[in-house]
Structures are given as structure tokens and as C-alpha cells.
Motif scaffolding. Sequence first.
Motif, PDB file in Angstrom:
ATOM      1  N   THR A  42     -31.163  34.404 -11.912  1.00 30.27           N
ATOM      2  CA  THR A  42     -30.188  33.802 -11.008  1.00 30.27           C
ATOM      3  C   THR A  42     -30.571  34.076  -9.554  1.00 30.27           C
ATOM      4  N   ASN A  82     -31.058  28.956 -15.935  1.00 29.53           N
ATOM      5  CA  ASN A  82     -29.919  28.545 -15.134  1.00 29.53           C
ATOM      6  C   ASN A  82     -29.759  27.032 -15.232  1.00 29.53           C
ATOM      7  N   ARG A  85     -26.513  22.028 -10.881  1.00 27.57           N
ATOM      8  CA  ARG A  85     -25.794  20.768 -10.690  1.00 27.57           C
ATOM      9  C   ARG A  85     -25.668  20.503  -9.182  1.00 27.57           C
ATOM     10  N   TYR A  87     -23.756  18.293  -6.250  1.00 24.65           N
ATOM     11  CA  TYR A  87     -22.537  17.543  -5.939  1.00 24.65           C
ATOM     12  C   TYR A  87     -22.622  17.081  -4.478  1.00 24.65           C
ATOM     13  N   ASN A  91     -17.525  15.927  -4.102  1.00 25.24           N
ATOM     14  CA  ASN A  91     -17.578  16.684  -5.371  1.00 25.24           C
ATOM     15  C   ASN A  91     -17.894  15.768  -6.555  1.00 25.24           C
ATOM     16  N   GLU A  96     -27.747  16.839 -12.797  1.00 23.20           N
ATOM     17  CA  GLU A  96     -27.523  17.985 -13.716  1.00 23.20           C
ATOM     18  C   GLU A  96     -28.830  18.271 -14.421  1.00 23.20           C
ATOM     19  N   GLU A 122     -20.654  31.844 -11.972  1.00 21.60           N
ATOM     20  CA  GLU A 122     -21.364  30.751 -11.312  1.00 21.60           C
ATOM     21  C   GLU A 122     -21.523  31.053  -9.815  1.00 21.60           C
ATOM     22  N   ARG A 124     -22.194  28.986  -6.136  1.00 19.17           N
ATOM     23  CA  ARG A 124     -22.197  27.685  -5.453  1.00 19.17           C
ATOM     24  C   ARG A 124     -22.867  27.845  -4.077  1.00 19.17           C
ATOM     25  N   SER A 131     -22.973  20.316  -2.220  1.00 17.41           N
ATOM     26  CA  SER A 131     -23.165  21.706  -2.691  1.00 17.41           C
ATOM     27  C   SER A 131     -23.989  21.702  -3.972  1.00 17.41           C
ATOM     28  N   LEU A 133     -24.374  23.880  -7.577  1.00 18.53           N
ATOM     29  CA  LEU A 133     -23.718  24.868  -8.448  1.00 18.53           C
ATOM     30  C   LEU A 133     -24.748  25.427  -9.433  1.00 18.53           C
ATOM     31  N   THR A 135     -25.300  27.797 -12.626  1.00 14.69           N
ATOM     32  CA  THR A 135     -24.584  28.427 -13.767  1.00 14.69           C
ATOM     33  C   THR A 135     -25.608  29.139 -14.645  1.00 14.69           C
TER      34      THR A 135
END
Length: 465
Positions: A42, A82, A85, A87, A91, A96, A122, A124, A131, A133, A135
Motif C-alpha cells: 500500500t 491493491n 479506482r 473518480y 465522484n 477500476e 482504504e 484516498r 481522486s 481510491l 483499497t
Amino acid sequence: MNLRVRVSLTISLIGITCVLVMAYMLIDYKRKAIDQEIEAGTRVAIQLLQSILPTPLESAQGVDPLTSLTDYLTSVGRVRANEVRLYDSNNILLYESPPSEYKQGRWAPDWFTSLVAPEAGEVRLPFVEGSILITPDSSRSVLDAWDELWRFSLFILVFFLLLNFAVLLTLGHTLKPIKDIVSAMSQIEQGNYDVRLNSYRLPEFDAISQTFNRMTASLQDALIENVRLAKEEQQRLAAELELEQNRKFTQLIQVKLEEERRAIARELHDELGQCVTAIKTIGTAIASRGHDRQDATRQNAQTIVEVASHIYDVVHSMIRQLRPSALDHLGLDEAIGELVAQYRHQHPQLKISLSSGEGLNSFDENFNITVYRVVQECLTNAVKHADASDVNVTLVLRAGSPERLEIQVSDNGKGMDSESVESQRFGIVGIKERVQAVGGEVRFESDPCIGTSMLATLPLPQETP
């Protein structure tokens, strides 16, 4: 449950315990490793994506950052473990990352996932136009850990199965002599002490075999010895029973003898005594007539009186020997005192001392006559055989369980050599029989330089309720 099954179960329990402990250690190790791996992945993904985010200057120059980011992320694909995504500012999902192709379609069990998977949140990354994201996805690492644990468990299971099989075979071959030992012990239980075990190759079983053989030999010897002792004990009990019967018979004879003596003494006193008294009275009357001048008649009458007096004294002496009247009227203490006084009177050259304690007048007739006859026989022996000049008579009550009376008669005579023992044989035997008849013990000690001492111990008769 036999020994082989027990050993197998023990090994199985140990194996299961080891598997559980090692599984716990492996799960704990994998949990920490996955946590570190996800955290590191991460961190790398964040640094990588931060480095490609558009700056405000690039946005002001009219360049479309979302299109370039989408093209870049599409070319990169997944960033380690990881999911990424993209956005826009509204949003709306623009991109993805594709699912992982590693071990696609397989998943670790939920319970294992809950034990191993780290709790990673998560992240961001915002910028002006939208943004990103990030995960963290640890499902592939958890699946790897599950596969390793499964292969390890399968290996341990096969190992312990083979180990159990080997142990069962080894124990079956090793414990074969136990059947012989159990069979031999069963024969001993049935009374066959001739059974013996063979020698064995294993030193432990060979030691058991030798010990077993020595034990059976000892048991066989002990059995023979016990049979011999049982026979001796049976003979001893028979002898004791015969002795007890003889003692009771002797006591019965003594009782009957005393009854006959009492009856004879009564007859002598009632019949012969009265006749002698009558003869003496008649002779006295004849001798005292004043008008009779025949000297011969008077002299004969006087002779009749003297002879009658002598007969009277002899009769009364016989009565006292047969049945001491003091026992019936005065008690044991006074009867012994009268006996000693009689011997002092009949033998003035003999010094007799008497010492008696209190409480001698509360016994039954049989006990009293036994004590009286023992003392009487000892005094008779001292007078007739010992040539003694000094005799000591002591009667003492001793406390204890049971209470007992000690009779000690000692003299300073010539002691008992073989000749005197033979002459006193019946007197000594009579004393022993009387004492043993009431359950007592008697001991004689004799020395020619000191004299003779007799010590008789008589248990006091039990009071009947």
C-alpha cells in the motif's frame, strides 16, 4: 483397551497437539507477514500514484489530467496487492483496476481469512479534477497461506499415520512375550507353581522372565513351608486343645477331690468325733468315781481317756488337712494365717514368716482352695525334704490386665538335687497342676547353697454378672 491401542492413541493425541500448536504458530506468522506485505504494498502504491498526480500548474495549462491518468492506470494494471479506482470531481468512477489473475477463482475459507487477513483501511488521494481510491486486497496472500497450511497439515497427517503404523508393528512384535507372561500368571492363579518362562532377546523381558521364575520358585517354597507350618499349627492347636481339656479335667478332679475331702471331714467330725467324745466322756466318768477303789479299773479308764483324747486330736488334725474350716468361715487370709500357725505349733524349730496384702477374702471357693493347697504343699516340702530353718510366705495382689495374685514361698534349705526332686515329685506336680488348672504359671528356683524358691502367678477369677 490394550497397550497397542493406548500407545497409538497417545501418539495420535501428541500429533494432533503438535499440529494444532504448529498451525497456530504458522497462522500467527502468516498473519504478521501478510500484514507487513499489504502495508508495504500500500505504501509503494501510494508513493507511485502520488508521483503521477497532476499538479495545479498542469491543470491550468489546459491539459486533461483524467484522460492521461486513465491511460496510465490502464497500462499499469494492478499495483501490487491493491485495487485502484479513479473518480472525477463528481465522484463518478472512471477507472477500476482489473481483478488478479493469480489463483483466479479460488478463495481461502472465511474462518481462515478472518484469522489471517489484516484490517487495512482504504486510502484516498484527492487532486483538483477528482481522486484516486486505493483499497488493499490481501485475498491472494491469504490463499497462499491457506495452501501452505493445508500442505503442511497433510504432510503431518501422513507422517503420523505412518508413525502409528510403524509403532503398532513394532509393539506387536516387541510385546509378544506379554502373552506368555499373562498365560503363566493365569496358571499361577490356578495354583500351578511349576510354570516357568523362557529367556527373551529383549533385556527387559528377559529380566522379567528371570524375576518371574525366581518368584514362582519362592512361592513354591513358601507354599511348602506354609503347608508344613499349617500342619505344625494344627498339631499345636490340637495339643493346646488337649492341654486345655486336661486342665479342665484336672480342675474338675481337684473340685471333686475337695468335695470328697469335705464330705469325709464332715463324716469324721459328725460321726467319729462324736463317738470319740462319748468314749472319752464315759472313761472320764469311770475314772472319776470316788467310791471305786479298784486301781486297775481307774487306771484303765484313764488310759481310755488318754487314747480317746489322742484319737480326737488326730481326727481334728485329719479334718484340718482334709478341709480347712477357716476357708468356709473366715476367708483366705485367715485360713493361710491359721495354716502357718499350725505349722509353727507342730514344728517349733521352724521359723515361718507370713506377709499378705489386703483384698484376699473376695475370691471364690475354687481359687481359695488352690492358693491354700499351694502354700500347704510348699510348707510340707520345706518341713519334710528341705531341712529348712527359715521359711518366708508372701501373697501379693498385682494390678494389671489381668489382675493376678503372686504366691512366693522360699526357704533356706538344702535345695532340690536329683534325689530330693524325685522324693518331692508328686508334690511339685500337684502344685503345677493346681496352678495350671486356674490358668496360672509356676516357677521353681533351687540352689543347694541358698535354698528353694517357688513363685506362682494366678490370674484372679473373673466376676460373673
